[in-house]
Design a protein around this motif. Structure first.
Motif, PDB file in Angstrom:
ATOM      1  N   GLU A 196      85.214  52.083  31.142  1.00  0.00           N
ATOM      2  CA  GLU A 196      86.397  51.554  30.461  1.00  0.00           C
ATOM      3  C   GLU A 196      87.194  52.661  29.771  1.00  0.00           C
ATOM      4  OE1 GLU A 196      85.221  48.507  27.799  1.00  0.00           O
ATOM      5  OE2 GLU A 196      84.620  47.105  29.381  1.00  0.00           O
ATOM      6  N   LYS A 197      86.500  53.738  29.357  1.00  0.00           N
ATOM      7  CA  LYS A 197      87.205  54.841  28.693  1.00  0.00           C
ATOM      8  C   LYS A 197      88.104  55.597  29.657  1.00  0.00           C
ATOM      9  CE  LYS A 197      84.032  55.861  24.884  1.00  0.00           C
ATOM     10  NZ  LYS A 197      83.259  56.919  24.185  1.00  0.00           N
ATOM     11  N   ARG A 198      87.661  55.740  30.908  1.00  0.00           N
ATOM     12  CA  ARG A 198      88.426  56.472  31.909  1.00  0.00           C
ATOM     13  C   ARG A 198      88.341  55.753  33.255  1.00  0.00           C
ATOM     14  NH1 ARG A 198      86.683  62.827  30.630  1.00  0.00           N
ATOM     15  NH2 ARG A 198      88.144  63.145  28.923  1.00  0.00           N
ATOM     16  N   PRO A 199      88.935  54.598  33.350  1.00  0.00           N
ATOM     17  CA  PRO A 199      88.774  53.774  34.556  1.00  0.00           C
ATOM     18  C   PRO A 199      89.351  54.390  35.825  1.00  0.00           C
ATOM     19  CG  PRO A 199      90.467  52.870  33.106  1.00  0.00           C
ATOM     20  CD  PRO A 199      89.774  53.944  32.328  1.00  0.00           C
ATOM     21  N   ASP A 200      90.354  55.266  35.680  1.00  0.00           N
ATOM     22  CA  ASP A 200      91.012  55.836  36.861  1.00  0.00           C
ATOM     23  C   ASP A 200      90.478  57.217  37.234  1.00  0.00           C
ATOM     24  OD1 ASP A 200      92.690  53.592  36.939  1.00  0.00           O
ATOM     25  OD2 ASP A 200      94.094  54.522  35.524  1.00  0.00           O
ATOM     26  N   GLY A 248      87.705  75.604  29.871  1.00  0.00           N
ATOM     27  CA  GLY A 248      88.011  74.206  30.144  1.00  0.00           C
ATOM     28  C   GLY A 248      89.418  73.842  29.733  1.00  0.00           C
ATOM     29  N   THR A 249      89.886  72.754  30.296  1.00  0.00           N
ATOM     30  CA  THR A 249      91.205  72.227  29.975  1.00  0.00           C
ATOM     31  C   THR A 249      91.198  70.734  30.231  1.00  0.00           C
ATOM     32  OG1 THR A 249      93.588  72.544  30.307  1.00  0.00           O
ATOM     33  CG2 THR A 249      92.208  72.524  32.281  1.00  0.00           C
ATOM     34  N   GLY A 250      92.191  70.036  29.683  1.00  0.00           N
ATOM     35  CA  GLY A 250      92.294  68.590  29.867  1.00  0.00           C
ATOM     36  C   GLY A 250      93.631  68.199  30.448  1.00  0.00           C
ATOM     37  N   LEU A 251      93.760  66.929  30.740  1.00  0.00           N
ATOM     38  CA  LEU A 251      94.996  66.400  31.308  1.00  0.00           C
ATOM     39  C   LEU A 251      95.972  66.010  30.203  1.00  0.00           C
ATOM     40  CD1 LEU A 251      93.595  64.035  34.108  1.00  0.00           C
ATOM     41  CD2 LEU A 251      94.746  66.217  34.436  1.00  0.00           C
ATOM     42  N   SER A 252      97.223  66.298  30.424  1.00  0.00           N
ATOM     43  CA  SER A 252      98.265  65.800  29.541  1.00  0.00           C
ATOM     44  C   SER A 252      98.601  64.366  29.937  1.00  0.00           C
ATOM     45  CB  SER A 252      99.524  66.672  29.649  1.00  0.00           C
ATOM     46  OG  SER A 252      99.223  68.022  29.337  1.00  0.00           O
ATOM     47  N   ALA A 253      99.259  63.671  29.075  1.00  0.00           N
ATOM     48  CA  ALA A 253      99.633  62.279  29.358  1.00  0.00           C
ATOM     49  C   ALA A 253     100.461  62.208  30.641  1.00  0.00           C
ATOM     50  CB  ALA A 253     100.429  61.710  28.187  1.00  0.00           C
ATOM     51  N   GLY A 254     100.007  61.374  31.557  1.00  0.00           N
ATOM     52  CA  GLY A 254     100.734  61.180  32.807  1.00  0.00           C
ATOM     53  C   GLY A 254     100.481  62.234  33.858  1.00  0.00           C
ATOM     54  N   GLN A 255      99.690  63.243  33.550  1.00  0.00           N
ATOM     55  CA  GLN A 255      99.429  64.317  34.503  1.00  0.00           C
ATOM     56  C   GLN A 255      98.322  63.918  35.466  1.00  0.00           C
ATOM     57  OE1 GLN A 255      97.965  68.005  32.798  1.00  0.00           O
ATOM     58  NE2 GLN A 255      98.889  69.234  34.424  1.00  0.00           N
ATOM     59  N   ARG A 256      98.484  64.268  36.737  1.00  0.00           N
ATOM     60  CA  ARG A 256      97.452  64.004  37.740  1.00  0.00           C
ATOM     61  C   ARG A 256      96.504  65.201  37.814  1.00  0.00           C
ATOM     62  NH1 ARG A 256     100.141  62.723  43.284  1.00  0.00           N
ATOM     63  NH2 ARG A 256      98.018  62.051  43.757  1.00  0.00           N
ATOM     64  N   MET A 257      95.237  64.920  38.094  1.00  0.00           N
ATOM     65  CA  MET A 257      94.249  65.982  38.146  1.00  0.00           C
ATOM     66  C   MET A 257      94.560  66.986  39.253  1.00  0.00           C
ATOM     67  SD  MET A 257      90.091  65.528  38.069  1.00  0.00           S
ATOM     68  CE  MET A 257      90.135  64.485  36.613  1.00  0.00           C
ATOM     69  N   ARG A 258      95.123  66.529  40.357  1.00  0.00           N
ATOM     70  CA  ARG A 258      95.446  67.455  41.450  1.00  0.00           C
ATOM     71  C   ARG A 258      96.538  68.448  41.054  1.00  0.00           C
ATOM     72  NH1 ARG A 258      97.667  66.544  46.725  1.00  0.00           N
ATOM     73  NH2 ARG A 258      95.925  65.123  47.139  1.00  0.00           N
ATOM     74  N   ASP A 259      97.286  68.128  40.005  1.00  0.00           N
ATOM     75  CA  ASP A 259      98.356  69.017  39.552  1.00  0.00           C
ATOM     76  C   ASP A 259      97.923  69.918  38.402  1.00  0.00           C
ATOM     77  OD1 ASP A 259     100.134  67.916  41.416  1.00  0.00           O
ATOM     78  OD2 ASP A 259     100.609  66.255  40.063  1.00  0.00           O
ATOM     79  N   LEU A 260      96.643  69.849  38.033  1.00  0.00           N
ATOM     80  CA  LEU A 260      96.115  70.691  36.959  1.00  0.00           C
ATOM     81  C   LEU A 260      95.727  72.040  37.570  1.00  0.00           C
ATOM     82  CD1 LEU A 260      95.524  70.344  33.919  1.00  0.00           C
ATOM     83  CD2 LEU A 260      93.215  69.634  34.533  1.00  0.00           C
TER      84      LEU A 260
END
Length: 267
Positions: free
Chosen positions: A202-206, A163-175
């Protein structure tokens, strides 16, 4: 040598049943090795089977199958085991999440590889197999892994999940690590997913928008994208994905023609 007629009949019937089962197994194996143009692997972890099983009608509505990774198998109640049986009968895959959800890298560093396999992997696989759920895949607890452990576990499992997570400002399509080209699936032992718990809250609205965009990206590029979550419920407990959000994901996959696959569908 001549057999008595009743014995000969029994032999012929048994042989025909064996041939039919062998043919059925070959067809399933052939179907598993024939992948669609692109797909999404939805996976769910831990021991939330009493909540998971409630979503069988939702998965069926969208002709979707997913993978459930289970830990602490030795602690499951009869009700939880029955829920797993229902999930398996509905076409979903039951995978291994370790015996006691130990972090692989920490345990190997402290105890060694052989001890890790004997303490965490071998008993979990045996318990699952004895209960009728022989696992072909494994998900690392807390995504704790490295290449050495991958190679050791791939002697037991066909595929793994990190598994991995998103960095600040990173889009999921670019992961990039969560996507695998279809023609590279068979040679990719460990697939990497990203967490989608709390999407649309509310934790992950986008996150729901990001998930759909990632699915579009996989469809356009002929890849499989991997996601993981935990419970499926409106309020938890703990990490969870709301059923309405899950339905939005499944509906989008159906809308864009992105196959919903399980780990057992992979070659």
């Amino acid at each position: 040598m001549r057999f008595p007629v009743p014995l000969l009949c029994l032999f012929l019937i048994t042989a025909s049943i064996f041939a039919a089962e062998k043919g059925s197994t070959s067809e399933k194996r052939s179907a598993r090795n024939s992948l669609p143009a692109a797909g999404v692997l939805l996976t769910f972890d831990d021991r939330n089977m009493n909540q998971w099983v409630k979503q069988i009608p939702l998965f069926r509505k969208y002709n979707a199958q997913v993978t459930f990774f289970v830990d602490h198998f030795h602690t499951l109640t009869p009700q939880q085991l029955e829920a797993l049986q229902q999930l398996k009968a509905a076409g979903h895959t039951i995978g291994c999440h370790g015996l006691k959800h130990r972090k692989a890298v920490d345990y190997v560093r402290a105890q060694g590889m052989e001890r890790y396999l004997k303490d965490e992997i071998e008993p979990a696989v045996k318990q699952m197999t004895d209960a009728g759920f022989p696992p072909t895949c494994f998900a690392y607890p807390s995504s704790s892994r490295n290449e050495e452990i991958d190679q050791a576990l791939l002697k037991t499992f066909r595929h793994l999940r990190g598994g991995t997570g998103l960095s600040a400002g990173q889009r999921m399509r670019d992961l990039k690590s969560i996507y695998v080209p279809i023609d590279q699936i068979a040679s990719t032992g460990c697939l990497i997913g990203t967490g989608i718990d709390y999407a649309g809250t509310e934790k992950r609205p986008d996150y729901l928008t990001e998930i759909k965009d990632a699915m579009d990206h996989a469809k356009q590029r002929g890849e499989i994208v991997v996601f993981y979550a935990h419970n499926i419920s409106d309020e938890g407990p703990e990490h969870h994905l709301q059923p309405l959000v899950l339905e939005a994901i499944l509906a989008h996959a159906q809308q864009i023609g992105l196959a919903t696959l399980t780990y057992d569908d992979l070659p």
